[in-house]
Motif scaffolding. Structure first.
Motif, mmCIF file in Angstrom:
data_model
loop_
_atom_site.group_PDB
_atom_site.id
_atom_site.type_symbol
_atom_site.label_atom_id
_atom_site.label_comp_id
_atom_site.label_asym_id
_atom_site.label_seq_id
_atom_site.Cartn_x
_atom_site.Cartn_y
_atom_site.Cartn_z
ATOM 1 N N ALA A 35 -12.051 -80.909 -39.196
ATOM 2 C CA ALA A 35 -10.725 -81.118 -38.609
ATOM 3 C C ALA A 35 -10.022 -79.800 -38.320
ATOM 4 O O ALA A 35 -9.067 -79.763 -37.542
ATOM 5 N N LEU A 36 -10.501 -78.714 -38.919
ATOM 6 C CA LEU A 36 -9.876 -77.401 -38.728
ATOM 7 C C LEU A 36 -10.634 -76.521 -37.740
ATOM 8 O O LEU A 36 -10.384 -75.332 -37.646
ATOM 9 N N GLU A 37 -11.560 -77.115 -37.011
ATOM 10 C CA GLU A 37 -12.400 -76.328 -36.104
ATOM 11 C C GLU A 37 -11.585 -75.487 -35.124
ATOM 12 O O GLU A 37 -11.918 -74.333 -34.867
ATOM 13 N N PHE A 80 -19.864 -82.256 -43.527
ATOM 14 C CA PHE A 80 -19.688 -81.006 -42.806
ATOM 15 C C PHE A 80 -20.933 -80.610 -42.028
ATOM 16 O O PHE A 80 -20.859 -80.344 -40.821
ATOM 17 N N TRP A 81 -22.091 -80.525 -42.698
ATOM 18 C CA TRP A 81 -23.271 -79.964 -42.037
ATOM 19 C C TRP A 81 -23.840 -80.864 -40.964
ATOM 20 O O TRP A 81 -24.381 -80.372 -39.964
ATOM 21 N N ARG A 87 -22.610 -80.548 -33.477
ATOM 22 C CA ARG A 87 -21.632 -79.896 -32.588
ATOM 23 C C ARG A 87 -22.066 -78.499 -32.120
ATOM 24 O O ARG A 87 -21.814 -78.126 -30.988
ATOM 25 N N HIS A 88 -22.705 -77.717 -32.998
ATOM 26 C CA HIS A 88 -22.927 -76.298 -32.692
ATOM 27 C C HIS A 88 -24.380 -75.837 -32.677
ATOM 28 O O HIS A 88 -24.658 -74.760 -32.153
ATOM 29 N N ARG A 93 -34.943 -78.788 -33.763
ATOM 30 C CA ARG A 93 -35.592 -78.838 -35.080
ATOM 31 C C ARG A 93 -34.542 -78.733 -36.191
ATOM 32 O O ARG A 93 -34.604 -79.467 -37.168
ATOM 33 N N ALA A 94 -33.576 -77.849 -36.038
ATOM 34 C CA ALA A 94 -32.516 -77.707 -37.049
ATOM 35 C C ALA A 94 -31.676 -78.978 -37.118
ATOM 36 O O ALA A 94 -31.291 -79.415 -38.216
#
Length: 151
Positions: A35-37, A80-81, A87-88, A93-94
């Motif tokens: 939420a703080l992105e 979170f992860w 998103r990023h 694979r990751a």
């Protein structure tokens, strides 16, 4: 929303403690980092890594470990992860490793809990920690990208 739902549904796991305590508040803060992105940018991942180390060390040092904290820590990491990599992260694979390490176990534990009519604890091995390994991998990728962008 995740943090609020997790807190309300798991308060009975605080055992003999009367309040959440600082380690659990740090954990819940981590679950809310997405939420703080807009304010933190990609540095939110570094904050997630730091708070993950801090909450556990603080809980052990102050003898404030609870079943709530163990469950919340895994769920906060999941929240979170999973969000972060979707998103990023550019590597397929990751992203797949993240879903396998966090989302699949949470789904499995949720289904098992509903089927048994009680909260099933997340099994934890002292030696085999796939989610920790993936967190380190993604975290290292974040740090490398940050250093490259500074140059």
């Amino acid at each position: 929303m995740t943090s609020w739902m997790m807190t309300v549904s798991h308060l009975g796991l605080l055992e003999k403690h009367d309040d959440l305590g600082l380690p659990n508040l740090i954990t819940l803060f981590r679950a809310n980092l997405p939420a703080l992105e807009n304010r933190l940018g990609r540095a939110g991942a570094l904050l997630a890594l730091g708070t993950d180390l801090l909450d556990g060390k603080l809980a052990r040092a102050t003898h404030a470990e609870t079943t709530f904290g163990k469950q919340a820590d895994f769920l906060a990491d999941t929240a979170f992860w999973t969000w972060y990599t979707v998103r990023h992260e550019t590597s397929r694979r990751a992203r797949a490793l993240t879903l396998a390490a966090w989302a699949a176990p949470v789904a499995g534990i949720t289904v098992a809990s509903f089927l048994q009519g009680r909260l099933v604890e997340i099994p934890r091995s002292r030696w085999l920690r796939p989610s920790a390994a993936v967190e380190i991998l993604i975290g290292a990728r974040v740090i490398v990208r940050l250093f490259r962008s500074v140059r």
